[in-house]
Design an enzyme around this catalytic site. Structure first.
Site, PDB file in Angstrom:
ATOM      1  N   SER A   1       0.822  -1.205   0.000  1.00 14.09           N
ATOM      2  CA  SER A   1       0.000   0.000   0.000  1.00 14.09           C
ATOM      3  C   SER A   1       0.858   1.257   0.000  1.00 14.09           C
ATOM      4  O   SER A   1       1.936   1.290   0.600  1.00 14.09           O
ATOM      5  CB  SER A   1      -0.894  -0.005   1.245  1.00 14.09           C
ATOM      6  OG  SER A   1      -1.487   1.260   1.455  1.00 14.09           O
TER       7      SER A   1
ATOM      8  N   TYR B   1      -2.914   0.033  10.020  1.00 11.36           N
ATOM      9  CA  TYR B   1      -2.965  -0.602   8.700  1.00 11.36           C
ATOM     10  C   TYR B   1      -1.648  -0.401   7.960  1.00 11.36           C
ATOM     11  O   TYR B   1      -1.032  -1.354   7.472  1.00 11.36           O
ATOM     12  CB  TYR B   1      -4.127  -0.031   7.886  1.00 11.36           C
ATOM     13  CG  TYR B   1      -4.089  -0.413   6.425  1.00 11.36           C
ATOM     14  CD1 TYR B   1      -4.471  -1.683   6.006  1.00 11.36           C
ATOM     15  CD2 TYR B   1      -3.654   0.500   5.462  1.00 11.36           C
ATOM     16  CE1 TYR B   1      -4.426  -2.037   4.652  1.00 11.36           C
ATOM     17  CE2 TYR B   1      -3.609   0.150   4.119  1.00 11.36           C
ATOM     18  CZ  TYR B   1      -3.989  -1.115   3.722  1.00 11.36           C
ATOM     19  OH  TYR B   1      -3.926  -1.459   2.392  1.00 11.36           O
TER      20      TYR B   1
ATOM     21  N   LYS C   1     -17.250  -2.201   0.342  1.00  6.97           N
ATOM     22  CA  LYS C   1     -16.290  -1.563   1.256  1.00  6.97           C
ATOM     23  C   LYS C   1     -16.921  -0.419   2.038  1.00  6.97           C
ATOM     24  O   LYS C   1     -16.325   0.092   2.981  1.00  6.97           O
ATOM     25  CB  LYS C   1     -15.078  -1.054   0.476  1.00  6.97           C
ATOM     26  CG  LYS C   1     -14.275  -2.160  -0.193  1.00  6.97           C
ATOM     27  CD  LYS C   1     -13.128  -1.616  -1.015  1.00  6.97           C
ATOM     28  CE  LYS C   1     -12.056  -0.976  -0.138  1.00  6.97           C
ATOM     29  NZ  LYS C   1     -10.896  -0.514  -0.933  1.00  6.97           N
TER      30      LYS C   1
END
Length: 317
Positions: free
Chosen positions: A118, A141, A179
């Protein structure tokens, strides 16, 4: 047999669709079967061998089950992608520990592993190049993604298989509605237009004027092209996946307004606590991706937003 972890999710289901279009259906989907049931609508019309629970899959590879001896490659896209998730133990178990087990399995059996990293691993930095000097994190995250990238780096010389980490920037496109709050701004802007003809953007922050915070927005179709290219080429490493060009949220909102032909922008305050975890600017350096040999051009923001809005309003296939 090809394995896609997170295969019913946003990027995973788009990869599955692309593989099916190439007449590839010897695919095993791995998911958390007790969570996020809505996403399984993404794969109802697609072809695959089976969809099994993540824990059953992990137990199988730990025991070196014979059913997994025919795995050709693993696309590891399964993760907790909620950047505001407060439960660090859950994120580390789901994103970091899970990924390490897959890496060990793939290395021991010479199985290619292409996994999702990411752009969040660049924290609040201004340089987005695959180099430790530019990496940090603003939430659990991002921490979990950076920990695994570094674990791979530390063990790279000992790994006996192809391993590719792809650092996604702001991906959007079909099959992301499950999501909900974590879906792309394009999805939310379209919904806001249908509900109220009003697109909501954050007021100025981090030195940017109202709506002028900038991100590197990339269509999911382009991320699939990158994955499939690496799948066809025995090259390892960690690579950014973005267009290489940042655009403002105002730009995105205007693309949506132009598509629908009316509507206005309203600037709103940041939610309490979000500003400190927020990346106000991202722009992928894709030099390393180009040097690897990937030469496909990425869709422009205008074309990719139109493509997605056409799907939301017409296709949905």
């Amino acid at each position: 047999m090809i394995v896609i972890t997170g295969g019913a999710g946003f990027i995973g289901s788009n990869l599955l669709k692309s593989l099916n279009e190439k007449k590839i259906n010897n695919i095993l989907i791995v998911e958390e079967l007790d969570r996020f049931e809505k996403k399984f609508n993404n794969i109802k019309q697609m072809d695959f061998i089976d969809c099994i629970d993540k824990n059953a899959f992990l137990n199988g590879i730990r025991q070196n089950s014979s059913k997994y001896q025919k795995i050709e490659k693993i696309f590891h896209l399964g993760a907790c992608s909620k950047t505001t998730e407060p439960d660090r133990d859950y994120i580390m178990n789901t994103n970091f520990s899970y990924s390490k087990e897959l890496l060990h399995f793939c290395s021991n059996h010479s199985i290619p592993l292409i996994y999702a990293s990411s752009a969040s691993v660049y924290g609040e930095g201004k340089v987005f190049k695959e180099d430790k000097a530019h990496e940090s994190f603003l939430n659990h995250y991002a921490e979990s993604k950076l920990l695994f990238d570094n674990y791979y780096r530390q063990n790279q010389l000992k790994i006996r298989s192809q391993v590719v980490g792809l650092r996604y920037f702001n991906v959007f496109g079909p099959r992301e509605d499950h999501k909900e709050g974590m879906a792309s701004v394009i999805y939310h802007f379209s919904k806001q237009m249908k509900d109220s003809k009003k697109i909501k953007l954050f007021k100025g922050s981090h030195g940017y004027k109202d709506g002028e915070q900038r991100r590197d927005f990339v269509h999911v179709k382009d991320t699939i092209k990158v994955k499939e290219w690496f799948s066809d080429n025995n090259i390892s490493g960690i690579y950014n996946v973005g267009t290489g060009l940042s655009r403002s949220f105002n730009d995105v909102a205007n693309c949506v307004l132009n598509y629908y032909g009316d509507g206005i922008i309203e600037y709103i305050d940041f939610p309490i606590g979000l500003e400190s975890q927020y990346q106000a600017f991202t722009e992928a350096s894709i030099d390393n991706l180009r040097m690897s040999g990937f030469s496909n051009q990425f869709m422009t923001l205008e074309n990719s937003v139109k493509d997605y809005l056409d799907w939301l309003n017409n296709d949905k296939k």
